[in-house]
Design a protein around this motif. Structure first.
Motif, PDB file in Angstrom:
ATOM      1  N   UNK A 204       9.373 -49.886  51.404  1.00  0.00           N
ATOM      2  CA  UNK A 204       9.134 -51.322  51.259  1.00  0.00           C
ATOM      3  C   UNK A 204      10.337 -52.105  51.758  1.00  0.00           C
ATOM      4  N   UNK A 205      10.061 -53.316  52.182  1.00  0.00           N
ATOM      5  CA  UNK A 205      11.115 -54.269  52.481  1.00  0.00           C
ATOM      6  C   UNK A 205      11.370 -55.077  51.219  1.00  0.00           C
ATOM      7  N   UNK A 206      12.630 -55.133  50.799  1.00  0.00           N
ATOM      8  CA  UNK A 206      13.023 -55.894  49.608  1.00  0.00           C
ATOM      9  C   UNK A 206      13.719 -57.182  50.025  1.00  0.00           C
ATOM     10  N   UNK A 207      13.266 -58.281  49.458  1.00  0.00           N
ATOM     11  CA  UNK A 207      13.916 -59.582  49.628  1.00  0.00           C
ATOM     12  C   UNK A 207      14.248 -60.075  48.225  1.00  0.00           C
ATOM     13  N   UNK A 208      15.531 -60.185  47.920  1.00  0.00           N
ATOM     14  CA  UNK A 208      15.973 -60.543  46.561  1.00  0.00           C
ATOM     15  C   UNK A 208      16.855 -61.777  46.632  1.00  0.00           C
ATOM     16  N   UNK A 209      16.557 -62.760  45.794  1.00  0.00           N
ATOM     17  CA  UNK A 209      17.358 -63.982  45.765  1.00  0.00           C
ATOM     18  C   UNK A 209      17.391 -64.545  44.355  1.00  0.00           C
ATOM     19  N   UNK A 210      18.446 -65.291  44.050  1.00  0.00           N
ATOM     20  CA  UNK A 210      18.570 -65.936  42.746  1.00  0.00           C
ATOM     21  C   UNK A 210      17.659 -67.151  42.679  1.00  0.00           C
ATOM     22  N   UNK A 211      17.036 -67.355  41.524  1.00  0.00           N
ATOM     23  CA  UNK A 211      16.181 -68.521  41.329  1.00  0.00           C
ATOM     24  C   UNK A 211      17.024 -69.718  40.902  1.00  0.00           C
ATOM     25  N   UNK A 212      16.584 -70.936  41.232  1.00  0.00           N
ATOM     26  CA  UNK A 212      17.340 -72.122  40.801  1.00  0.00           C
ATOM     27  C   UNK A 212      17.463 -72.142  39.274  1.00  0.00           C
ATOM     28  N   UNK A 213      18.601 -72.607  38.796  1.00  0.00           N
ATOM     29  CA  UNK A 213      18.806 -72.670  37.346  1.00  0.00           C
ATOM     30  C   UNK A 213      19.746 -73.806  37.003  1.00  0.00           C
ATOM     31  N   UNK A 214      19.637 -74.262  35.779  1.00  0.00           N
ATOM     32  CA  UNK A 214      20.533 -75.295  35.262  1.00  0.00           C
ATOM     33  C   UNK A 214      21.807 -74.649  34.733  1.00  0.00           C
ATOM     34  N   UNK A 215      22.848 -75.452  34.591  1.00  0.00           N
ATOM     35  CA  UNK A 215      24.118 -74.947  34.056  1.00  0.00           C
ATOM     36  C   UNK A 215      23.885 -74.333  32.687  1.00  0.00           C
ATOM     37  N   UNK A 216      24.418 -73.142  32.483  1.00  0.00           N
ATOM     38  CA  UNK A 216      24.290 -72.457  31.201  1.00  0.00           C
ATOM     39  C   UNK A 216      23.090 -71.536  31.103  1.00  0.00           C
ATOM     40  N   UNK A 217      22.131 -71.648  32.026  1.00  0.00           N
ATOM     41  CA  UNK A 217      20.963 -70.763  32.002  1.00  0.00           C
ATOM     42  C   UNK A 217      21.324 -69.407  32.604  1.00  0.00           C
ATOM     43  N   UNK A 218      20.635 -68.382  32.138  1.00  0.00           N
ATOM     44  CA  UNK A 218      20.885 -67.039  32.646  1.00  0.00           C
ATOM     45  C   UNK A 218      20.300 -66.864  34.042  1.00  0.00           C
ATOM     46  N   UNK A 219      20.927 -65.956  34.785  1.00  0.00           N
ATOM     47  CA  UNK A 219      20.463 -65.665  36.146  1.00  0.00           C
ATOM     48  C   UNK A 219      19.103 -64.976  36.104  1.00  0.00           C
ATOM     49  N   UNK A 220      18.201 -65.435  36.972  1.00  0.00           N
ATOM     50  CA  UNK A 220      16.945 -64.746  37.227  1.00  0.00           C
ATOM     51  C   UNK A 220      16.861 -64.464  38.720  1.00  0.00           C
ATOM     52  N   UNK A 221      16.379 -63.281  39.057  1.00  0.00           N
ATOM     53  CA  UNK A 221      16.241 -62.879  40.453  1.00  0.00           C
ATOM     54  C   UNK A 221      14.763 -62.777  40.812  1.00  0.00           C
ATOM     55  N   UNK A 222      14.430 -63.264  42.000  1.00  0.00           N
ATOM     56  CA  UNK A 222      13.074 -63.141  42.514  1.00  0.00           C
ATOM     57  C   UNK A 222      13.064 -62.088  43.622  1.00  0.00           C
ATOM     58  N   UNK A 223      12.200 -61.089  43.454  1.00  0.00           N
ATOM     59  CA  UNK A 223      12.036 -60.022  44.426  1.00  0.00           C
ATOM     60  C   UNK A 223      10.708 -60.188  45.153  1.00  0.00           C
ATOM     61  N   UNK A 224      10.704 -60.017  46.469  1.00  0.00           N
ATOM     62  CA  UNK A 224       9.480 -59.919  47.240  1.00  0.00           C
ATOM     63  C   UNK A 224       9.397 -58.497  47.786  1.00  0.00           C
ATOM     64  N   UNK A 225       8.300 -57.803  47.494  1.00  0.00           N
ATOM     65  CA  UNK A 225       8.110 -56.417  47.929  1.00  0.00           C
ATOM     66  C   UNK A 225       7.055 -56.391  49.031  1.00  0.00           C
ATOM     67  N   UNK A 226       7.437 -55.937  50.211  1.00  0.00           N
ATOM     68  CA  UNK A 226       6.515 -55.887  51.355  1.00  0.00           C
ATOM     69  C   UNK A 226       6.447 -54.468  51.875  1.00  0.00           C
ATOM     70  N   UNK A 227       5.294 -53.789  51.751  1.00  0.00           N
ATOM     71  CA  UNK A 227       5.179 -52.414  52.243  1.00  0.00           C
ATOM     72  C   UNK A 227       5.440 -52.329  53.746  1.00  0.00           C
TER      73      UNK A 227
END
Length: 230
Positions: A204-227
């Motif tokens: 698979x091709x992985x595309x990983x990036x941080x999602x927008x967040x406000x100050x003090x919020x925990x990091x969330x990552x968005x992954x796109x999986x493409x076979x």
């Protein structure tokens, strides 16, 4: 599907030639341009604009914004080897880009992205990658699309809380290092092998990036999986 040519814009001739050959071999007609002015002038007559971000007479963000004003439904795919951050991708989407790819782009990824956007032209905007996962900074799954769950051969409910990197079989240490970089705002773009439950491994091709967040919020990552295309 729109049969007008794709407009391939890049001032670097070898990169432009390579993308043109990839698309022609996939059955697309392709026109070329090497500057921002030509892109803005000729894009409305094309089926899709494939746009390098760094041009001699302007930047791709400005070009995209101008093209979208003139032709709002025209798909724009921005390509860059320089702007490799989550903020750059958000800036691209803010001016109307439909996809933001990092060089070097795998040929099958380039063709798949363009095919998908041309087919969806005129439809409501949505992510090109339908197999997506939201994780925390270390890869523990918080949300997952049905398509991504099917890829892993488990239910979305059964996957929540599980660690996505644990399904990766190759160079897991590098992936964990990449997640740290993604948390700091860089885009991660790589090929990996996933091991679904009770099925053969898949590339698979992985595309990983941080999602927008406000100050003090925990990091969330968005992954796109493409076979990987066979």
């Amino acid at each position: 599907m729109d049969t007008r040519p794709v407009l391939n814009v890049d001032d670097h001739a070898p990169a432009r030639f390579l993308r043109t050959r990839i698309l022609q071999r996939a059955g697309f007609g392709v026109d070329e341009a090497d500057c921002a002015a030509a892109a803005i002038e000729r894009a409305p007559e094309s089926s899709l604009l494939l746009l390098d971000v760094k041009l001699p007479d302007g930047d791709g963000f400005t070009v995209c914004e101008a093209v979208k004003r003139a032709a709002p439904s025209l798909p724009v795919v921005m390509v860059t080897s320089v702007y490799r951050t989550t903020q750059a991708r958000l800036d691209a989407f803010a001016v109307g880009a439909d996809a933001f790819l990092l060089e070097p782009v795998a040929p099958d990824q380039l063709v798949r992205t363009i095919e998908t956007l041309i087919k969806r032209k005129g439809e409501p905007a949505r992510a090109v990658g339908d197999a997506w996962v939201i994780t925390d900074a270390v890869g523990d799954i918080q949300e997952i699309s049905p398509e991504a769950a099917r890829m892993l051969n488990l239910s979305p409910r059964g996957l929540r809380g599980r660690n996505l990197p644990a399904f990766v079989t190759d160079n897991r240490a590098r992936l964990l290092s990449d997640l740290l970089r993604a948390s700091e705002g860089l885009l991660i773009d790589r090929m990996s092998t996933l091991q679904p439950r009770d099925r053969r491994p898949i590339r698979v091709h992985l595309d990983v990036s941080a999602m927008p967040r406000e100050a003090g919020e925990r990091v969330q990552l968005r992954w796109i999986l493409s076979p990987e295309s066979r």
